[in-house]
Scaffold this active site. Structure first.
Site: not given
Ligand code: PMP
Length: 310
Positions: A156
């Site tokens: 991320k």
């Molecule tokens: N994909 C992207 C590109 C994101 O930014 C997020 C949000 N964090 C997610 C998927 C979903 O991840 P999570 O469920 O861990 O928030």
């Protein structure tokens, strides 16, 4: 009145005092990694429950490894920082916590090595992101998801969000709620900030990590609930764009988006254009769990206020 605090340069300070210099490496080159964590307000318990905080910090550690960011914090120390920030800030509503490990050196030169690292956390009130009752009207983005061979989507990374921002703005300026991006091979990857699921003939299907997705924590939550609570088969496989057009149900998951039905893609109605039955079951279970109302999943919820209601 709530006042937001931040953890910044190894101290807890009012958010208004946490400022970085304009030469900060991560600001110039996108060399930071972060998490988005929700704290969910439970009115009956007068408590904020932070959801799956351990898993978020595990993912942050992996992102740091990929981006060569030195990160020495123990998980228990991080959890205590998070709960302290919520308690000091005093929110009685849903909040969002943003831990960010970043190249903090104020130096020129694009690289990962030989730049100082730092870590911060801030907090902000955060209500609904997409309209869950109405569902999202989506567009297949003309922007492809960043590939693992370019910028690894499984980390991320702040810089990756230029990709998400291009897609989100294109979709919104075209009159849609959210973008769905394809990977370089043309399979469904993910939304600008959400993972994608379809329900076809009672099975739940979602793209695998090799479709250049961020491996979401909400994705894992929903896969667990679908298997263990609804007894459904969950399959990770590549998905074609047109499978979304013809799916019985489609929904997206994310910390911000929770579980949001996708009711339309590229002006084709998905299912009957309303939240489907499987999605509705998952939404109900999910909200019970994230607000600390389901004892079986209490391990996923960390309470923040030390003064527990009598
Ligand atoms: N994909 C992207 C590109 C994101 O930014 C997020 C949000 N964090 C997610 C998927 C979903 O991840 P999570 O469920 O861990 O928030």
């Amino acid at each position: 009145m709530a006042t937001p605090y931040a953890y910044f340069k190894k101290e807890i300070v009012p958010l208004s005092e946490a400022k970085i210099g304009i030469m900060t490496h991560a600001f110039n080159y996108g060399t930071g990694v972060f998490e988005g964590i929700r704290g969910n307000w439970n009115e009956d318990d007068e408590q904020v429950y932070v959801f799956r905080v351990r898993e978020h910090f595990d993912r942050l550690r992996k992102s740091c490894k990929i981006m060569q960011i030195d990160f020495q914090y123990e998980t228990e120390e991080l959890i205590s920082l998070v709960t302290k920030l919520v308690e000091m800030s005093g929110y009685h509503e849903d909040v969002y916590l943003r831990p960010l490990a970043y190249k903090s050196g104020e130096v020129l030169g694009v690289r990962l090595h030989d730049v100082e690292d730092d870590f911060l956390i801030f907090i902000a009130p955060f209500g609904p992101y997409l309209d869950i009752e109405k569902g999202a009207r989506c567009q297949t983005s003309s922007w492809r998801r960043v590939a693992d061979t370019g910028i690894p989507a499984r980390a991320k990374i702040t810089g990756i969000y230029a990709n998400s921002a291009l897609a989100k703005t294109e979709a919104q300026l075209n009159g849609f709620d959210e973008a769905i991006m394809l990977d370089e091979r043309g399979h469904i990857s993910e939304g600008s900030g959400e993972n994608i699921f379809v329900v076809i003939d009672g099975r739940i299907i979602t793209p695998p990590p090799s479709s250049d997705i961020l491996v979401g924590i909400t994705r894992d939550t929903v896969m667990t609930l679908a298997r263990d609570e609804l007894g459904l088969e969950v399959v990770e496989r590549e998905i074609d764009r047109t499978e979304l057009y013809t799916a019985d149900e489609c929904f997206m998951t994310g910390t911000a988006a929770h579980v949001t039905p996708v009711v339309e893609l590229d002006r084709r109605t998905i299912g009957d254009g309303k939240m489907g039955a499987v999605t509705a079951d998952l939404v109900k279970l999910y909200f019970e769990i994230i607000t600390g109302k389901n004892a079986k999943y209490a391990d996923w919820c960390t309470p923040c206020y030390s003064k527990v209601k009598a």
